[in-house]
Design a protein around this motif. Structure first.
Motif, PDB file in Angstrom:
ATOM      1  N   ALA A  97       0.782  -1.284  -0.014  1.00 31.34           N
ATOM      2  CA  ALA A  97       0.081   0.119  -0.008  1.00 31.34           C
ATOM      3  C   ALA A  97       0.728   1.267  -0.079  1.00 31.34           C
ATOM      4  O   ALA A  97       1.841   1.225   0.805  1.00 31.34           O
ATOM      5  CB  ALA A  97      -0.902   0.068   1.299  1.00 31.34           C
ATOM      6  N   ALA A  98       0.297   2.309  -0.764  1.00 32.94           N
ATOM      7  CA  ALA A  98       1.338   3.409  -0.967  1.00 32.94           C
ATOM      8  C   ALA A  98       0.297   4.640  -0.286  1.00 32.94           C
ATOM      9  O   ALA A  98      -0.726   4.496  -0.484  1.00 32.94           O
ATOM     10  CB  ALA A  98       1.763   3.811  -2.258  1.00 32.94           C
ATOM     11  N   PRO A  99       0.726   5.750   0.175  1.00 32.55           N
ATOM     12  CA  PRO A  99       0.261   6.714   0.465  1.00 32.55           C
ATOM     13  C   PRO A  99      -0.752   7.361  -0.597  1.00 32.55           C
ATOM     14  O   PRO A  99      -0.146   7.738  -1.714  1.00 32.55           O
ATOM     15  CB  PRO A  99       0.896   7.953   0.930  1.00 32.55           C
ATOM     16  N   ALA A 100      -2.125   7.823  -0.483  1.00 33.14           N
ATOM     17  CA  ALA A 100      -2.990   8.144  -1.202  1.00 33.14           C
ATOM     18  C   ALA A 100      -3.281   9.335  -0.848  1.00 33.14           C
ATOM     19  O   ALA A 100      -3.855  10.445  -1.697  1.00 33.14           O
ATOM     20  CB  ALA A 100      -4.049   6.826  -1.726  1.00 33.14           C
ATOM     21  N   LEU A 101      -3.682   9.631   0.455  1.00 30.00           N
ATOM     22  CA  LEU A 101      -4.509  10.801   0.940  1.00 30.00           C
ATOM     23  C   LEU A 101      -3.707  11.282   1.831  1.00 30.00           C
ATOM     24  O   LEU A 101      -3.285  10.517   2.760  1.00 30.00           O
ATOM     25  CB  LEU A 101      -5.781  10.437   1.621  1.00 30.00           C
ATOM     26  N   LEU A 102      -3.412  12.541   2.089  1.00 30.69           N
ATOM     27  CA  LEU A 102      -2.277  13.195   3.283  1.00 30.69           C
ATOM     28  C   LEU A 102      -3.249  14.393   3.542  1.00 30.69           C
ATOM     29  O   LEU A 102      -3.397  15.347   2.746  1.00 30.69           O
ATOM     30  CB  LEU A 102      -0.995  13.369   2.657  1.00 30.69           C
ATOM     31  N   PRO A 152      -4.829  -1.795  -4.478  1.00 32.38           N
ATOM     32  CA  PRO A 152      -5.991  -2.116  -5.313  1.00 32.38           C
ATOM     33  C   PRO A 152      -7.231  -2.812  -4.472  1.00 32.38           C
ATOM     34  O   PRO A 152      -8.279  -2.383  -4.968  1.00 32.38           O
ATOM     35  CB  PRO A 152      -5.400  -3.142  -6.308  1.00 32.38           C
ATOM     36  N   ASP A 153      -6.923  -3.472  -3.669  1.00 32.05           N
ATOM     37  CA  ASP A 153      -8.178  -4.288  -2.925  1.00 32.05           C
ATOM     38  C   ASP A 153      -8.116  -3.832  -1.349  1.00 32.05           C
ATOM     39  O   ASP A 153      -9.259  -4.122  -0.930  1.00 32.05           O
ATOM     40  CB  ASP A 153      -7.787  -5.751  -2.699  1.00 32.05           C
ATOM     41  N   ARG A 154      -7.609  -2.766  -0.981  1.00 32.97           N
ATOM     42  CA  ARG A 154      -7.750  -2.222   0.519  1.00 32.97           C
ATOM     43  C   ARG A 154      -7.180  -0.889   0.679  1.00 32.97           C
ATOM     44  O   ARG A 154      -6.486  -0.295  -0.091  1.00 32.97           O
ATOM     45  CB  ARG A 154      -6.993  -3.027   1.367  1.00 32.97           C
ATOM     46  N   LEU A 155      -7.649  -0.413   1.718  1.00 28.26           N
ATOM     47  CA  LEU A 155      -7.084   1.087   1.963  1.00 28.26           C
ATOM     48  C   LEU A 155      -6.868   0.805   3.641  1.00 28.26           C
ATOM     49  O   LEU A 155      -7.631   0.299   4.423  1.00 28.26           O
ATOM     50  CB  LEU A 155      -8.133   2.208   1.766  1.00 28.26           C
ATOM     51  N   VAL A 156      -5.910   1.687   4.097  1.00 26.66           N
ATOM     52  CA  VAL A 156      -5.533   1.719   5.182  1.00 26.66           C
ATOM     53  C   VAL A 156      -5.496   3.165   5.860  1.00 26.66           C
ATOM     54  O   VAL A 156      -4.685   3.987   5.341  1.00 26.66           O
ATOM     55  CB  VAL A 156      -4.103   0.939   5.396  1.00 26.66           C
ATOM     56  N   ALA A 192     -12.373   7.940   3.896  1.00 29.03           N
ATOM     57  CA  ALA A 192     -11.628   7.437   3.184  1.00 29.03           C
ATOM     58  C   ALA A 192     -12.470   6.667   1.939  1.00 29.03           C
ATOM     59  O   ALA A 192     -11.968   6.684   0.938  1.00 29.03           O
ATOM     60  CB  ALA A 192     -10.586   6.693   3.893  1.00 29.03           C
ATOM     61  N   ALA A 193     -13.320   5.664   2.423  1.00 36.25           N
ATOM     62  CA  ALA A 193     -13.946   5.056   1.554  1.00 36.25           C
ATOM     63  C   ALA A 193     -14.555   5.755   0.314  1.00 36.25           C
ATOM     64  O   ALA A 193     -14.907   5.238  -0.783  1.00 36.25           O
ATOM     65  CB  ALA A 193     -15.033   3.903   2.173  1.00 36.25           C
ATOM     66  N   ARG A 194     -15.308   6.670   0.708  1.00 42.44           N
ATOM     67  CA  ARG A 194     -15.781   7.824  -0.152  1.00 42.44           C
ATOM     68  C   ARG A 194     -14.916   8.391  -1.063  1.00 42.44           C
ATOM     69  O   ARG A 194     -15.470   8.663  -2.360  1.00 42.44           O
ATOM     70  CB  ARG A 194     -16.734   8.751   0.680  1.00 42.44           C
ATOM     71  N   ALA A 195     -13.711   8.810  -0.518  1.00 47.00           N
ATOM     72  CA  ALA A 195     -12.776   9.521  -1.396  1.00 47.00           C
ATOM     73  C   ALA A 195     -12.163   8.517  -2.343  1.00 47.00           C
ATOM     74  O   ALA A 195     -11.513   8.829  -3.274  1.00 47.00           O
ATOM     75  CB  ALA A 195     -11.920  10.307  -0.657  1.00 47.00           C
ATOM     76  N   LEU A 196     -11.802   7.091  -1.940  1.00 46.75           N
ATOM     77  CA  LEU A 196     -11.148   6.162  -2.620  1.00 46.75           C
ATOM     78  C   LEU A 196     -12.040   4.944  -2.681  1.00 46.75           C
ATOM     79  O   LEU A 196     -11.939   3.738  -2.136  1.00 46.75           O
ATOM     80  CB  LEU A 196      -9.765   5.624  -1.720  1.00 46.75           C
ATOM     81  N   PRO A 197     -13.197   4.980  -3.507  1.00 45.37           N
ATOM     82  CA  PRO A 197     -14.236   3.778  -3.623  1.00 45.37           C
ATOM     83  C   PRO A 197     -13.529   2.434  -4.517  1.00 45.37           C
ATOM     84  O   PRO A 197     -12.554   2.649  -5.266  1.00 45.37           O
ATOM     85  CB  PRO A 197     -15.244   4.611  -4.295  1.00 45.37           C
ATOM     86  N   GLY A 198     -14.226   1.324  -4.039  1.00 41.47           N
ATOM     87  CA  GLY A 198     -13.713   0.181  -4.913  1.00 41.47           C
ATOM     88  C   GLY A 198     -13.070  -0.849  -4.013  1.00 41.47           C
ATOM     89  O   GLY A 198     -12.738  -1.979  -4.513  1.00 41.47           O
ATOM     90  N   ARG A 199     -12.440  -0.393  -2.830  1.00 40.81           N
ATOM     91  CA  ARG A 199     -11.725  -1.281  -2.010  1.00 40.81           C
ATOM     92  C   ARG A 199     -12.595  -2.112  -1.101  1.00 40.81           C
ATOM     93  O   ARG A 199     -13.416  -1.731  -0.640  1.00 40.81           O
ATOM     94  CB  ARG A 199     -10.861  -0.560  -1.059  1.00 40.81           C
ATOM     95  N   VAL A 200     -12.343  -3.275  -1.260  1.00 42.84           N
ATOM     96  CA  VAL A 200     -13.155  -4.511  -0.651  1.00 42.84           C
ATOM     97  C   VAL A 200     -12.779  -4.524   0.879  1.00 42.84           C
ATOM     98  O   VAL A 200     -13.473  -5.052   1.841  1.00 42.84           O
ATOM     99  CB  VAL A 200     -13.267  -5.757  -1.065  1.00 42.84           C
ATOM    100  N   ARG A 201     -11.502  -3.998   1.243  1.00 37.01           N
ATOM    101  CA  ARG A 201     -11.312  -4.179   2.735  1.00 37.01           C
ATOM    102  C   ARG A 201     -10.815  -2.726   3.227  1.00 37.01           C
ATOM    103  O   ARG A 201      -9.965  -2.156   2.817  1.00 37.01           O
ATOM    104  CB  ARG A 201      -9.984  -5.037   2.860  1.00 37.01           C
ATOM    105  N   LEU A 202     -11.382  -2.629   4.484  1.00 38.28           N
ATOM    106  CA  LEU A 202     -10.928  -1.185   5.123  1.00 38.28           C
ATOM    107  C   LEU A 202     -10.258  -1.520   6.350  1.00 38.28           C
ATOM    108  O   LEU A 202     -10.693  -2.235   7.212  1.00 38.28           O
ATOM    109  CB  LEU A 202     -12.077  -0.430   5.497  1.00 38.28           C
ATOM    110  N   GLU A 203      -9.204  -0.807   6.586  1.00 36.29           N
ATOM    111  CA  GLU A 203      -8.253  -1.059   8.027  1.00 36.29           C
ATOM    112  C   GLU A 203      -7.984   0.392   8.661  1.00 36.29           C
ATOM    113  O   GLU A 203      -8.068   1.591   7.824  1.00 36.29           O
ATOM    114  CB  GLU A 203      -7.000  -1.656   7.668  1.00 36.29           C
TER     115      GLU A 203
END
Length: 1018
Positions: free
Chosen positions: A844-849, A884-888, A923-934
């Motif tokens: 996973a790479a930084p996407a929102l700061l 691609p499948d998750r956001l942290v 975060a899920a609203r800003a980066l939709p499509g991930r199936v796993r949230l952490e």
């Protein structure tokens, strides 16, 4: 002069003179009351002896000078020290006993050992003391009395003593050789002499301290043949003494028991602690007044009058009885005197604490200082021992170059200018000068500061006390200058530090003028004054074991072996031996018991709530048993309303009745007692309100005085509440609803920190800013996940250097000296964070700061529909990493509290943790499509990620729409949206009770007054 009366102490002379003056219509004619020490200078003046007589202060200063010059164990005998006072007492006793240094050395040689060494040291000090006296051409009090005795024997005497009709000598237990010779010479001048000794023929075994003097006076056969000399001893069976008291006193300590019946009042009571004893003593005095005794016919005797006086004065004032303590409080404890001494200390050592003390004093108005001076001094790192506080303020102001720090820079300079003015006003006190010049400067400073004018603004009683204390301080400074002059040091220039030490010693041995009525008052006497004391009624306080009789006083220089050795060398008992000194306490105690002719009352302090008190004295209990009086048990509780004698007691009794549901009875009983009824009603109402408030806090529910806003204020509440809420506000509500009320509605702010080290909040903000700049640059380049390479660390250091400089110019890094080391530690910590994040990236790479939503961010807030409309949330995410499948979701925390781990538990989300669910939704609203949230917390100090909360994109807890929330409820899950709506609904309803989960770190404890209830939180 027709009559001369000699008494042991100035207190007895003053009170006896006042009584004679009152008896003669306000004019003292025909009688002179004085002490031998006061009489000696007049005799020396008549004999044309020009040598000055040292005051007690001058003797103490000379003893301190001798101790420092002698060296060895006496080297620490500086002015005002306990060692100097003990040395002065020992030298004075040796001088009165007329023991020479040679005699002491002979006794020391015969004694040997450690005791002999102490005695030899004392011999050296005595030799130096006498040499200094001779060099100064002065006399100490013992020398003055010996010279006065010689002058009287040669026929020299003041005009008023040349024709002496009556000489009365009373109250003495012992007389030094010179004093005895002086009394003998006066007796030869008087036509009639009466010597009144506190010796009880019926109890001779109790009168050992008086026995030597009695034998010497009985040996005046030649004088008795020439003059009318009467030796009067205390007689327990004098006419006028109550038979009941006579019988008990005669039987005390193993004597033959007499008849216990007959007239006479004997009372006893115990109070709870020292304050409680003072109250029962005032109650017994009030009972004696009701029996017909006038206040000035009652004497109070206390083992330690100075200690007992304040509590007794308060208790007698509450009882409405005039009270004369006889001794004022220590001068050094008077508020205006403390202020003046602090000003002198600040002039000598102008450190931060000293200057702040002067600035805060209501008696000294030398400069106008900013209200937050302490805060700005903290910000500047101005601590005691770190240099000039004014320079520290100016140095920090010069270091702040950012426009954002303009306000702080202006406040720092304003504070520095004020300190400059304060230092200028104190500067004259810090200059060297002659003693009289130092005294004049102190007087001038107090005048310039308006100390008397400011003291006079207080209520009359306080103003009189403070003005008298200021006058006594100026007298002490003048007395010090005279003492130094008598010692031959009047023309020597003193540094201000030396003058400060000497003035401190002078003040330490002085007392403020006692605030007491001129006449007609109950008088307080120390137990040492009991010999020779007589009154219609006597109230003996402090009758506790170990205090009554008083234990023998310890002497570090003249202990029992040394005293015995000196007496053997002198061939007489010139120094009172140890057993005789210990017997003085028993004799004084018996004299106190025998001083009451018609009434005697005993009190003692039983163990009280303040930790003071203890068992009663066996001597007091024995007297009560002999008189047939049962000793009181434990202190009784508060008296009933009808038995109360003071307004305070009546109010307490009324409050008890109110508490028991009998408020109407209390008001009826106080209906004719002036404003007491209204005061009792107000106290009862306040008590009832406080009880209701306490019950509401214990039940963790809102109350009009504990977090419940009335409906009339709902409109004001709505205006104070935000249109968009933050998760932090809801977490504060979850922690304690009343805390949110104090911060959000009442506008109370958390205290600002001003430590030397960087504020932890600023350190966290700095770390956030550095990581954001570093990661945003990588995000802009599309660099992908962190690898932990050297190039990344170099880029981090560059970002940190720029932001460190910005924070320094803004004044947000604490003291520069500490920041120099802290800076490297913060940078090293951030490098560890980057390395640890590279290892934990997991693709996973930084996407929102620093991603913001709601407010003025341009991103819509989160919306939750509720019964009363929508509830909107705004916030800011520290960082979101995406694959691609998750956001942290990664939230930075600058502390390592164990609470962070608990807040990631599923049951904490929507209960105490509102940030994680809200931020995951954003975060899920800003980066939709991930199936796993952490979601996790990154602890910056330890570079550790906590085990994350994890869930799917369809997690019921995170349901936001009304339909999704309904579906979650059907599954038995309370969705986060419901928690938000319910919390905001309670807030809008004005239900903000004092119900804390944790009070640690809360700044509003003084507002809620119920911090302890957090320990009982579910």
């Amino acid at each position: 002069m027709p009559a001369l009366c000699l008494v042991p102490t100035p207190l007895r002379a003053a009170r006896a003179a006042r009584r004679l003056c009152d008896a003669q219509g306000g004019v003292l004619l025909g009688a002179h009351l004085t002490t031998l020490d006061r009489l000696a200078p007049a005799v020396l003046a008549a004999a044309r002896d020009p040598r000055p007589v040292l005051s007690p202060l001058a003797e103490r200063l000379l003893a301190a000078e001798v101790g420092e010059a002698t060296g060895g164990p006496l080297a620490g005998a500086g002015p005002g020290s306990g060692l100097a006072d003990a040395l002065a007492a020992a030298l004075g006793e040796l001088r009165r006993a007329e023991a020479s240094p040679g005699t002491l050395r002979a006794a020391a040689g015969a004694l040997g050992g450690a005791a002999g060494a102490r005695l030899a040291l004392l011999a050296g000090a005595l030799e130096a003391y006498e040499a200094r006296l001779e060099a100064a051409g002065a006399l100490d009090r013992a020398g003055a009395l010996r010279a006065a005795a010689g002058a009287l024997q040669r026929g020299a005497a003041p005009e008023e003593l040349r024709e002496l009709d009556v000489l009365v000598v009373e109250g003495f237990r012992a007389l030094a050789p010179a004093a005895l010779d002086a009394v003998g010479a006066l007796a030869r001048r008087a036509r009639r002499t009466e010597l009144r000794l506190p010796f009880f023929p019926l109890r001779p075994e109790l009168c050992a301290p008086v026995e030597p003097l009695l034998r010497r006076l009985e040996g005046w056969h030649e004088l008795a043949g020439e003059r009318d000399v009467t030796l009067a001893l205390e007689d327990l069976e004098l006419a006028g003494r109550a038979p009941r008291l006579t019988a008990a006193l005669a039987a005390l300590a193993g004597g033959a028991a007499g008849a216990a019946g007959g007239d006479g009042v004997l009372l006893a009571a115990a109070g709870a602690g020292e304050e409680g004893e003072a109250e029962v003593a005032a109650e017994l005095a009030a009972q004696l007044v009701e029996r017909g005794f006038a206040p000035d016919e009652i004497a109070v005797v206390a083992p330690s009058a100075e200690r007992a006086a304040p509590a007794l004065a308060r208790a007698f004032a509450a009882a409405g009885l005039p009270f004369a303590p006889g001794c004022g409080p220590a001068l050094a404890e008077a508020a205006p005197v403390r202020a003046a001494l602090q000003a002198l200390a600040a002039a000598v050592r102008p450190g931060r604490a000293a200057l702040e003390a002067v600035a805060a004093s209501p008696y000294l108005g030398a400069a106008r200082l900013p209200a937050r001076l302490g805060y700005w001094l903290d910000r500047a790192g101005a601590l005691d021992g770190r240099g000039d506080p004014e320079a520290a303020l100016r140095a920090r102001a010069a270091a702040l170059g950012s426009p954002a720090a303009a306000r702080e820079r202006a406040e720092l300079l304003r504070s520095a200018d004020a300190l400059q003015g304060l230092s200028a006003s104190l500067r004259p006190l810090g200059a060297p000068g002659l003693p009289r010049e130092h005294a004049a400067r102190l007087r001038g400073y107090l005048a310039a500061a308006g100390a008397r004018r400011r003291a006079a603004r207080a209520p009359a009683e306080v103003a009189a006390r403070d003005l008298a204390a200021l006058g006594r301080l100026e007298d002490a400074a003048d007395e010090l200058a005279r003492a130094l002059s008598a010692l031959g040091r009047g023309e020597r220039r003193l540094e201000a530090a030396a003058w400060e030490a000497l003035l401190g010693a002078a003040v330490a041995g002085a007392a403020a003028p006692p605030p007491e009525p001129a006449a007609g008052a109950v008088e307080l006497w120390p137990l040492s004054e009991a010999p020779g004391l007589s009154a219609r009624a006597v109230l003996v306080t402090g009758c506790n074991r170990g205090a009554f009789p008083a234990a023998g006083r310890a002497d570090p220089f003249l202990r029992d072996p040394e005293r015995a050795a000196v007496n053997r060398a002198l061939g007489s008992a010139a120094l009172a031996p140890g057993p005789l000194r210990r017997a003085e306490g028993l004799h004084a105690a018996f004299c106190a018991l025998a001083a009451g002719r018609e009434a005697l009352a005993l009190t003692w302090a039983a163990p009280g709530p303040d930790g003071s008190g203890g068992p009663a004295s066996p001597l007091a209990l024995e007297l009560l048993a002999l008189a047939g009086v049962a000793p009181p048990g434990a202190p009784a509780g508060e008296p009933a309303l009808a038995a109360c004698r003071t307004p305070a007691g009546a109010l307490r009794a009324a409050a008890r009745l109110w508490r028991e549901g009998q408020g109407a009875s209390a008001l009826a009983a106080l209906a004719g007692a002036g404003d007491l009824g209204a005061r009792a009603a107000a106290a009862g109402a306040r008590g009832a309100l406080e009880r209701e408030r306490g019950e509401a806090i214990a039940g963790r529910r809102a109350h009009p005085y504990a977090g419940a806003l009335p409906p009339a204020l709902r409109a004001e509440l709505a205006r104070a509440l935000p249109a968009e809420w933050t998760p932090s506000q809801l977490e504060r509500h979850a922690r304690c609803p009343f805390q949110l009320l104090a911060a959000l509605v009442l506008g109370l702010a958390d205290p600002e920190a001003a430590e030397l080290d960087i504020d932890p909040r600023d350190e966290g903000r700095l770390a956030h800013a550095v990581l954001e700049r570093f990661l945003r640059a990588r995000l802009a380049r599309g660099s992908g996940p962190l690898r932990g390479g050297e190039d990344e660390r170099a880029e981090l250091r560059a970002a940190a250097a720029a932001l460190f400089g910005s924070f320094e110019r803004d004044g947000r890094t604490g003291d520069p000296a500490l920041w120099a080391g802290r800076r490297a530690a913060v940078l090293a910590r951030l490098e560890r964070v980057v390395q640890a994040e590279a290892e934990a990236a997991g693709g996973a790479a930084p996407a929102l700061l620093e991603y913001r939503f709601g407010g003025d961010s341009g991103v819509p807030p989160l919306a939750f529909q509720g019964p009363d409309g929508e509830v909107l949330l705004q916030g800011r995410l520290d960082r979101v990493d995406a694959a691609p499948d998750r956001l942290v979701l990664i939230d930075y925390k600058n502390s390592a509290s164990p609470l962070w781990k608990q807040k990631l538990e599923p049951e904490a989300l929507g209960e105490t943790n509102f940030q994680v669910p809200a931020y995951l939704l954003a975060a899920a609203r800003a980066l939709p499509g991930r199936v796993r949230l952490e979601a996790t917390y990154l602890l910056l100090r330890s570079a550790v990620r906590l085990a994350p909360f994890a869930g799917g994109a369809d997690e019921p807890l995170l349901a936001a729409s009304p339909a999704a929330r309904e579906a979650a409820r059907a599954l038995g899950v309370r969705p986060f949206g419901d928690a938000v709506v319910e919390a905001v609904g309670r807030i809008r309803a004005g239900e903000l009770p004092i119900a804390p989960r944790d009070c640690a770190g809360c700044a509003f404890g003084a507002v809620c007054r119920a911090e302890a209830v957090a320990e009982e939180a579910p």
